[in-house]
Design an enzyme around this catalytic site. Structure first.
Site, PDB file in Angstrom:
ATOM      1  N   LEU A  44       6.576 -28.315   8.729  1.00  0.00           N
ATOM      2  CA  LEU A  44       6.663 -29.269   7.625  1.00  0.00           C
ATOM      3  C   LEU A  44       5.363 -29.221   6.830  1.00  0.00           C
ATOM      4  O   LEU A  44       4.279 -29.137   7.416  1.00  0.00           O
ATOM      5  CB  LEU A  44       6.874 -30.693   8.144  1.00  0.00           C
ATOM      6  CG  LEU A  44       8.289 -31.105   8.548  1.00  0.00           C
ATOM      7  CD1 LEU A  44       8.267 -32.487   9.199  1.00  0.00           C
ATOM      8  CD2 LEU A  44       9.227 -31.113   7.348  1.00  0.00           C
ATOM      9  N   ASP A  45       5.451 -29.293   5.498  1.00  0.00           N
ATOM     10  CA  ASP A  45       4.259 -29.363   4.658  1.00  0.00           C
ATOM     11  C   ASP A  45       3.467 -30.623   4.987  1.00  0.00           C
ATOM     12  O   ASP A  45       4.044 -31.631   5.438  1.00  0.00           O
ATOM     13  CB  ASP A  45       4.646 -29.406   3.177  1.00  0.00           C
ATOM     14  CG  ASP A  45       5.125 -28.060   2.654  1.00  0.00           C
ATOM     15  OD1 ASP A  45       4.884 -27.043   3.337  1.00  0.00           O
ATOM     16  OD2 ASP A  45       5.733 -28.036   1.570  1.00  0.00           O
ATOM     17  N   PRO A  46       2.155 -30.612   4.750  1.00  0.00           N
ATOM     18  CA  PRO A  46       1.340 -31.809   5.026  1.00  0.00           C
ATOM     19  C   PRO A  46       1.861 -33.075   4.343  1.00  0.00           C
ATOM     20  O   PRO A  46       1.804 -34.160   4.925  1.00  0.00           O
ATOM     21  CB  PRO A  46      -0.043 -31.419   4.496  1.00  0.00           C
ATOM     22  CG  PRO A  46      -0.081 -29.932   4.666  1.00  0.00           C
ATOM     23  CD  PRO A  46       1.315 -29.463   4.367  1.00  0.00           C
TER      24      PRO A  46
END
Length: 307
Positions: A44-46
Site C-alpha cells: 500500500l502507498d504511504p
C-alpha cells in the site's frame, strides 16, 4: 545451528495507518512480536490506509499468494488539476478549468470496467533495468514503461459534488492495479485532470476491514500476551478450496514432498488440477494439487507447504 522456530504462526490483518509504508508496518510488528519471519500480502502507498494482510511464521509462504488476489478500494478524487505522483501528495503539474457533471462521471466510471492495459506511474515500485521507478522519478528522470494487463471487476461512483468537483469511487480490481492511475485516466476520459486525494483498501482477497486491527491494538494484545487471539489460521486464505485429510502414511510422504495416493487421503477431489487444503490431525499442513500419475489414476501432489 538450530533452525529458528517461530513463536507465532498465522495471518494478522492490520489496518495500515496513513504515512506508513507497508515495510514500516512489517518492521514495527517485528519489534512488537519479536519475530523475524513476517511478510505482507500486497503493498500500500504511504498515503493509503486499510487492509494489509501480514503473514507470520510459516504463513509467510502464503504472502505472495495473497498479493495476487483481487482487492477493493475506496478512492477520494478531485478534478481540475494533476500532479507528478497522480495523487494529492505530489507537485502540481497541470490545471484545467473544465468541469464535469454527475451524469458524465457515472458514465465515465462505468466505462472503466473490464480488462485493460495500464501504464505504471513513474512514482511506483516497479523496476526498469534494475532500478525502482520512484528512485528515477525523484532524480527527475522519466523512462519508458511497459503497460501491464489489469482488470477492473467493479467500479462504483459513491459520491460526487459538482461544486467542489470532488468525490469517491469504489473499485474492485486485480493484482498490480494502481488506483491513482485509474483516477488519472478518469480525468483524461472527462477531458480534464484528476488526482487521487485519499485511498482506503477495504478488502484484500477474503480479508476485510472488519477483521483488521490497528498497530496500537496489536501492541496492547502483545503486552497482554494475547496475540494469538488476533491471528487467523493460514488456511483462511484458501477457503475457496475443498478440505482433505491425510493419514499417517500420507503425512510421512508429505513431509518428504512426495505424492500421496487416494487411499491415504479422505475426500480427495476426483479432478486433475484441483487444488485443496490438506490437513493432518485437524492441523492445516499444505496446499495440495490433484494430478494424474504416469501409471494412471489420481494422486495428491505437494503444491505449497506452510509448516
Amino acid at each position: 545451528m538450530a533452525k529458528h522456530e517461530s513463536r507465532y504462526n498465522g495471518v494478522l490483518i492490520v489496518n495500515k495507518p496513513q504515512d506508513f509504508t507497508s515495510f514500516d508496518v512489517v518492521a514495527k510488528l517485528r519489534g512488537i512480536l519479536h519475530e523475524r519471519r513476517i511478510g505482507h500480502g500486497g503493498t500500500l502507498d504511504p498515503m493509503a490506509t486499510g487492509v494489509l494482510p501480514v503473514f507470520i511464521g510459516g504463513a509467510t509462504k502464503a504472502a505472495d499468494m495473497a498479493a495476487a488476489q483481487a482487492k477493493e478500494y475506496i478512492a477520494g478524487f478531485a478534478l481540475g488539476y494533476a500532479t507528478d505522483t497522480q495523487d494529492s501528495t505530489g507537485t502540481e503539474i497541470a490545471r484545467s478549468g473544465k468541469t464535469a457533471e454527475l451524469q458524465q462521471l457515472q458514465t465515465a466510471v462505468y466505462a472503466m470496467l473490464g480488462e485493460q492495459q495500464q501504464l505504471p506511474p513513474m512514482y511506483s515500485a516497479v523496476k526498469v533495468n534494475g532500478q525502482r521507478l520512484y528512485d528515477l522519478a525523484r532524480k527527475g528522470i522519466e523512462v519508458e514503461r511497459k503497460a501491464r494487463a489489469i482488470t477492473v471487476y467493479e467500479a462504483q461512483l459513491l459520491e460526487f459534488d459538482e461544486t467542489s468537483q470532488c468525490g469517491k469511487i469504489r473499485f474492485l480490481c486485480s493484482k498490480g492495479t494502481y488506483v491513482r492511475t485509474l483516477v488519472h485516466d478518469l480525468g483524461a476520459a472527462l477531458g480534464t485532470c484528476a488526482v487521487m486525494t485519499a485511498l482506503q483498501r477495504t478488502m484484500s482477497g477474503r480479508y476485510t476491514l472488519a477483521q483488521s486491527y490497528t498497530l496500537e491494538q496489536v501492541q496492547m494484545a502483545a503486552e497482554a500476551g494475547k496475540i494469538e487471539d488476533l491471528l487467523l489460521e493460514t488456511d483462511s486464505l484458501f477457503l475457496q478450496y475443498p478440505a482433505v485429510s491425510m493419514d499417517a502414511y500420507g503425512y510421512q510422504r508429505a513431509q518428504n514432498g512426495a505424492f500421496i495416493t487416494s487411499e491415504h487421503v479422505t475426500d480427495m477431489p476426483q479432478e486433475a488440477g484441483a487444488l485443496c487444503r490438506v490437513y493432518y490431525n485437524d492441523t492445516f499442513w499444505m496446499l495440495g494439487r490433484v494430478d494424474e500419475l504416469d501409471r494412471g489414476g489420481l494422486a495428491l501432489f505437494y503444491e505449497k507447504r506452510f509448516r
